[in-house]
Design an enzyme around this catalytic site. Structure first.
Site, PDB file in Angstrom:
ATOM      1  N   TYR A 179     -24.399 -65.861  73.489  1.00 21.22           N
ATOM      2  CA  TYR A 179     -25.004 -64.636  74.016  1.00 21.22           C
ATOM      3  C   TYR A 179     -24.436 -64.348  75.414  1.00 21.22           C
ATOM      4  O   TYR A 179     -24.023 -63.227  75.716  1.00 21.22           O
ATOM      5  CB  TYR A 179     -26.527 -64.788  74.075  1.00 21.22           C
ATOM      6  CG  TYR A 179     -27.242 -63.547  74.545  1.00 21.22           C
ATOM      7  CD1 TYR A 179     -27.690 -62.591  73.641  1.00 21.22           C
ATOM      8  CD2 TYR A 179     -27.452 -63.315  75.900  1.00 21.22           C
ATOM      9  CE1 TYR A 179     -28.332 -61.433  74.079  1.00 21.22           C
ATOM     10  CE2 TYR A 179     -28.085 -62.174  76.339  1.00 21.22           C
ATOM     11  CZ  TYR A 179     -28.526 -61.238  75.429  1.00 21.22           C
ATOM     12  OH  TYR A 179     -29.149 -60.091  75.867  1.00 21.22           O
ATOM     13  N   TRP A 232     -22.600 -52.394  68.998  1.00 23.04           N
ATOM     14  CA  TRP A 232     -23.003 -53.548  69.820  1.00 23.04           C
ATOM     15  C   TRP A 232     -24.172 -54.267  69.171  1.00 23.04           C
ATOM     16  O   TRP A 232     -24.200 -55.492  69.101  1.00 23.04           O
ATOM     17  CB  TRP A 232     -23.346 -53.105  71.242  1.00 23.04           C
ATOM     18  CG  TRP A 232     -23.752 -54.247  72.124  1.00 23.04           C
ATOM     19  CD1 TRP A 232     -25.023 -54.596  72.477  1.00 23.04           C
ATOM     20  CD2 TRP A 232     -22.889 -55.201  72.743  1.00 23.04           C
ATOM     21  NE1 TRP A 232     -25.002 -55.709  73.285  1.00 23.04           N
ATOM     22  CE2 TRP A 232     -23.706 -56.105  73.461  1.00 23.04           C
ATOM     23  CE3 TRP A 232     -21.513 -55.394  72.768  1.00 23.04           C
ATOM     24  CZ2 TRP A 232     -23.204 -57.164  74.195  1.00 23.04           C
ATOM     25  CZ3 TRP A 232     -20.998 -56.449  73.501  1.00 23.04           C
ATOM     26  CH2 TRP A 232     -21.833 -57.325  74.202  1.00 23.04           C
ATOM     27  N   TRP A 233     -25.157 -53.532  68.709  1.00 20.56           N
ATOM     28  CA  TRP A 233     -26.304 -54.155  68.041  1.00 20.56           C
ATOM     29  C   TRP A 233     -25.853 -54.978  66.847  1.00 20.56           C
ATOM     30  O   TRP A 233     -26.325 -56.100  66.651  1.00 20.56           O
ATOM     31  CB  TRP A 233     -27.297 -53.097  67.590  1.00 20.56           C
ATOM     32  CG  TRP A 233     -28.073 -52.420  68.670  1.00 20.56           C
ATOM     33  CD1 TRP A 233     -28.129 -52.760  69.996  1.00 20.56           C
ATOM     34  CD2 TRP A 233     -28.908 -51.282  68.524  1.00 20.56           C
ATOM     35  NE1 TRP A 233     -28.946 -51.897  70.666  1.00 20.56           N
ATOM     36  CE2 TRP A 233     -29.446 -50.970  69.779  1.00 20.56           C
ATOM     37  CE3 TRP A 233     -29.243 -50.492  67.440  1.00 20.56           C
ATOM     38  CZ2 TRP A 233     -30.305 -49.913  69.992  1.00 20.56           C
ATOM     39  CZ3 TRP A 233     -30.112 -49.427  67.645  1.00 20.56           C
ATOM     40  CH2 TRP A 233     -30.637 -49.139  68.906  1.00 20.56           C
ATOM     41  N   TYR A 285     -28.572 -53.016  85.473  1.00 19.25           N
ATOM     42  CA  TYR A 285     -29.083 -53.705  84.289  1.00 19.25           C
ATOM     43  C   TYR A 285     -28.927 -55.204  84.498  1.00 19.25           C
ATOM     44  O   TYR A 285     -27.834 -55.692  84.746  1.00 19.25           O
ATOM     45  CB  TYR A 285     -28.286 -53.234  83.070  1.00 19.25           C
ATOM     46  CG  TYR A 285     -28.869 -53.553  81.709  1.00 19.25           C
ATOM     47  CD1 TYR A 285     -30.039 -54.256  81.544  1.00 19.25           C
ATOM     48  CD2 TYR A 285     -28.215 -53.128  80.571  1.00 19.25           C
ATOM     49  CE1 TYR A 285     -30.551 -54.518  80.278  1.00 19.25           C
ATOM     50  CE2 TYR A 285     -28.715 -53.379  79.304  1.00 19.25           C
ATOM     51  CZ  TYR A 285     -29.880 -54.086  79.168  1.00 19.25           C
ATOM     52  OH  TYR A 285     -30.380 -54.352  77.920  1.00 19.25           O
ATOM     53  N   HIS A 316     -21.811 -61.212  76.682  1.00 19.22           N
ATOM     54  CA  HIS A 316     -22.174 -60.289  77.762  1.00 19.22           C
ATOM     55  C   HIS A 316     -21.201 -60.380  78.931  1.00 19.22           C
ATOM     56  O   HIS A 316     -20.972 -59.378  79.616  1.00 19.22           O
ATOM     57  CB  HIS A 316     -23.620 -60.520  78.216  1.00 19.22           C
ATOM     58  CG  HIS A 316     -24.598 -59.837  77.319  1.00 19.22           C
ATOM     59  ND1 HIS A 316     -24.979 -60.348  76.104  1.00 19.22           N
ATOM     60  CD2 HIS A 316     -25.239 -58.650  77.449  1.00 19.22           C
ATOM     61  CE1 HIS A 316     -25.830 -59.513  75.524  1.00 19.22           C
ATOM     62  NE2 HIS A 316     -26.000 -58.472  76.313  1.00 19.22           N
TER      63      HIS A 316
END
Length: 104
Positions: free
Chosen positions: A18, A76-77, A41, A22
């Site tokens: 993860y 992306w999801w 963000y 990112h």
């Protein structure tokens, strides 16, 4: 600016992947976030619970909500779905959190 705070959950053992994905966030994903009014963000991981805590500043709720239908966001999801809890459309399961204190 509207500050949105929420939590998500990464699957056990998927924390490093993860983080890696990112750190290599696609340029078009960064641009998409900005196009829909997202700024500042931050995502943090609680390694004891695998809970992700996120905060983003947005310009407008309606504008930000429209990002859910953007093809780049959908891609992306799909890319992230194997790492975290998702809804049937592969969007991350997000739980909005109530802000109780903020200091600039």
């Amino acid at each position: 600016m509207i500050r949105k705070i929420f939590k998500m959950k990464v699957y056990p053992g998927m924390e490093k992947e993860y983080k890696r994905r990112h750190q290599a966030l696609w340029p078009e994903m960064k641009q998409m976030i900005h196009v829909y009014g997202g700024r500042n963000y931050t995502i943090a991981l609680d390694t004891e619970t695998d809970i992700l805590y996120a905060q983003i500043e947005i310009e407008d709720e309606k504008k930000w909500s429209a990002s859910a239908d953007d093809p780049i966001n959908r891609k992306w999801w799909d890319y992230m779905a194997d790492l975290m809890e998702t809804n049937p459309d592969n969007s991350p399961v997000c739980v909005e959190l109530e802000e109780v204190f903020h200091l600039d």
